[in-house]
Scaffold this motif. Sequence first.
Motif, PDB file in Angstrom:
ATOM      1  N   THR A  56      25.388  93.586  37.058  1.00 20.47           N
ATOM      2  CA  THR A  56      25.334  95.004  37.575  1.00 20.47           C
ATOM      3  C   THR A  56      24.092  95.668  36.720  1.00 20.47           C
ATOM      4  N   THR A  57      23.420  96.545  37.455  1.00 18.79           N
ATOM      5  CA  THR A  57      22.192  97.143  36.741  1.00 18.79           C
ATOM      6  C   THR A  57      22.972  98.310  35.989  1.00 18.79           C
ATOM      7  N   ALA A  58      22.505  98.301  34.687  1.00 17.70           N
ATOM      8  CA  ALA A  58      23.166  99.387  33.813  1.00 17.70           C
ATOM      9  C   ALA A  58      21.993 100.225  33.110  1.00 17.70           C
ATOM     10  N   PHE A  59      22.176 101.407  33.084  1.00 12.56           N
ATOM     11  CA  PHE A  59      21.165 102.330  32.272  1.00 12.56           C
ATOM     12  C   PHE A  59      21.797 102.743  31.094  1.00 12.56           C
ATOM     13  N   ARG A  60      21.158 103.194  30.097  1.00 12.85           N
ATOM     14  CA  ARG A  60      21.808 103.713  28.743  1.00 12.85           C
ATOM     15  C   ARG A  60      21.181 105.006  28.716  1.00 12.85           C
ATOM     16  N   ALA A  61      22.018 105.815  28.024  1.00  7.82           N
ATOM     17  CA  ALA A  61      21.374 107.188  27.808  1.00  7.82           C
ATOM     18  C   ALA A  61      22.394 108.086  26.652  1.00  7.82           C
ATOM     19  N   SER A  62      21.841 108.756  25.978  1.00 12.47           N
ATOM     20  CA  SER A  62      22.550 109.351  24.829  1.00 12.47           C
ATOM     21  C   SER A  62      22.222 110.901  24.679  1.00 12.47           C
ATOM     22  N   MET A  63      23.408 111.683  24.471  1.00 13.04           N
ATOM     23  CA  MET A  63      23.035 113.190  24.390  1.00 13.04           C
ATOM     24  C   MET A  63      21.983 113.610  23.316  1.00 13.04           C
ATOM     25  N   GLU A  64      21.700 112.718  22.232  1.00 11.69           N
ATOM     26  CA  GLU A  64      20.497 112.911  21.443  1.00 11.69           C
ATOM     27  C   GLU A  64      19.432 113.104  22.118  1.00 11.69           C
ATOM     28  N   GLY A  65      19.237 112.537  23.321  1.00  6.89           N
ATOM     29  CA  GLY A  65      17.835 112.787  24.194  1.00  6.89           C
ATOM     30  C   GLY A  65      18.018 114.161  24.829  1.00  6.89           C
ATOM     31  N   PHE A  66      18.958 114.727  24.786  1.00  6.24           N
ATOM     32  CA  PHE A  66      19.269 115.941  25.430  1.00  6.24           C
ATOM     33  C   PHE A  66      19.570 117.346  24.425  1.00  6.24           C
ATOM     34  N   HIS A  67      18.762 117.069  23.311  1.00  2.00           N
ATOM     35  CA  HIS A  67      19.005 118.389  22.450  1.00  2.00           C
ATOM     36  C   HIS A  67      18.206 119.636  22.887  1.00  2.00           C
ATOM     37  N   ARG A  68      18.592 120.889  22.478  1.00  2.00           N
ATOM     38  CA  ARG A  68      17.516 121.748  22.628  1.00  2.00           C
ATOM     39  C   ARG A  68      16.715 121.652  21.244  1.00  2.00           C
ATOM     40  N   ALA A  93      19.592 120.511  31.558  1.00  2.00           N
ATOM     41  CA  ALA A  93      18.361 119.160  31.406  1.00  2.00           C
ATOM     42  C   ALA A  93      19.094 118.114  31.861  1.00  2.00           C
ATOM     43  N   LEU A  94      20.323 117.830  31.268  1.00  2.00           N
ATOM     44  CA  LEU A  94      21.212 116.769  31.253  1.00  2.00           C
ATOM     45  C   LEU A  94      21.504 116.578  32.828  1.00  2.00           C
ATOM     46  N   ARG A  95      21.867 117.702  33.198  1.00  2.00           N
ATOM     47  CA  ARG A  95      22.258 117.504  34.789  1.00  2.00           C
ATOM     48  C   ARG A  95      20.914 117.338  35.617  1.00  2.00           C
ATOM     49  N   ARG A 145      33.878 117.668  26.765  1.00  2.00           N
ATOM     50  CA  ARG A 145      34.397 119.184  26.754  1.00  2.00           C
ATOM     51  C   ARG A 145      34.544 119.449  28.250  1.00  2.00           C
ATOM     52  N   GLU A 146      35.135 120.571  28.193  1.00  2.00           N
ATOM     53  CA  GLU A 146      35.761 120.793  29.878  1.00  2.00           C
ATOM     54  C   GLU A 146      34.602 121.057  30.623  1.00  2.00           C
ATOM     55  N   ARG A 147      33.362 121.871  30.260  1.00  2.00           N
ATOM     56  CA  ARG A 147      32.452 122.243  31.224  1.00  2.00           C
ATOM     57  C   ARG A 147      31.645 120.871  31.720  1.00  2.00           C
ATOM     58  N   LEU A 148      31.767 119.743  31.008  1.00  2.00           N
ATOM     59  CA  LEU A 148      30.931 118.691  31.424  1.00  2.00           C
ATOM     60  C   LEU A 148      31.992 117.556  31.957  1.00  2.00           C
ATOM     61  N   ARG A 149      33.193 117.672  31.684  1.00  2.00           N
ATOM     62  CA  ARG A 149      33.995 116.482  32.134  1.00  2.00           C
ATOM     63  C   ARG A 149      33.894 115.945  33.708  1.00  2.00           C
ATOM     64  N   GLY A 150      33.654 116.966  34.436  1.00  2.00           N
ATOM     65  CA  GLY A 150      33.501 116.609  35.888  1.00  2.00           C
ATOM     66  C   GLY A 150      32.302 115.893  36.408  1.00  2.00           C
ATOM     67  N   LEU A 151      31.423 115.724  35.428  1.00  2.00           N
ATOM     68  CA  LEU A 151      30.363 114.808  35.667  1.00  2.00           C
ATOM     69  C   LEU A 151      30.465 113.282  35.670  1.00  2.00           C
ATOM     70  N   TRP A 152      31.588 112.876  34.845  1.00  2.00           N
ATOM     71  CA  TRP A 152      31.819 111.531  34.813  1.00  2.00           C
ATOM     72  C   TRP A 152      32.803 110.887  35.507  1.00  2.00           C
ATOM     73  N   ASP A 153      32.533 109.686  36.086  1.00  2.00           N
ATOM     74  CA  ASP A 153      33.414 108.883  36.771  1.00  2.00           C
ATOM     75  C   ASP A 153      34.604 108.342  35.792  1.00  2.00           C
ATOM     76  N   PHE A 154      34.193 107.810  34.706  1.00  2.00           N
ATOM     77  CA  PHE A 154      35.115 107.309  33.652  1.00  2.00           C
ATOM     78  C   PHE A 154      34.865 107.802  32.431  1.00  2.00           C
ATOM     79  N   THR A 155      35.832 107.887  31.750  1.00  2.00           N
ATOM     80  CA  THR A 155      35.595 108.487  30.311  1.00  2.00           C
ATOM     81  C   THR A 155      36.324 107.554  29.221  1.00  2.00           C
ATOM     82  N   ILE A 156      35.631 107.608  28.130  1.00  2.00           N
ATOM     83  CA  ILE A 156      35.916 106.695  26.832  1.00  2.00           C
ATOM     84  C   ILE A 156      35.934 107.694  25.667  1.00  2.00           C
ATOM     85  N   ALA A 157      36.945 107.741  24.741  1.00  2.00           N
ATOM     86  CA  ALA A 157      36.929 108.567  23.533  1.00  2.00           C
ATOM     87  C   ALA A 157      37.061 107.330  22.462  1.00  2.00           C
TER      88      ALA A 157
END
Length: 189
Positions: A56-68, A93-95, A145-157
Amino acid sequence: MRLVTTPRVSMLRELADRIGLRAGRGRVVVAIDGPLRSGKTALGDDLAAVFGERGTTAFRASMEGFHRSREAQAAFGPDTAERYYAHGFDESALRRALVEPFRLGGSAGFVTRVWDTSRDAWVEPKWLTGPEDAVLVLDGRFVLRERLRGLWDFTIAIDGDPVDPADRIAYAECDPRTVADVVVVAAQN
């Protein structure tokens, strides 16, 4: 390439199975949240490797790359944990640059980072595309967080208590362990 089977790799294979069952085929976005220095990035890297092992093709990203930028954050007031939690990341920008074009599939290009925090500067975009079936694994603080939660198909904490003031604010608002699809025990990180 087959990964060496270790307890961690076995756990990640089981996790990849659960993601596949829950999200199905097509473009899938997996988000990993946890407190500062909890092993989010390593978990994301390893999970992407497990998907790669399966072809499966997998891409990686981190919120660190989307700082202000520091200047953009300063527009929201003094440098405090509250300001960092509320305004430290460029969620627009993340979106726009990652999540929405990734979901479009086909030839739509996306980037996995827009900002270099060490230089406090924009990065030269590296536009990527991928096949119809692909996984994006994104790690970062506050991604559940609530305002981002709807963007994800699967979540891990990642199981772990907040270690800095910004994490404490986030966990007081919504502990990611209470909303994630799966909680990974810190010992497995």
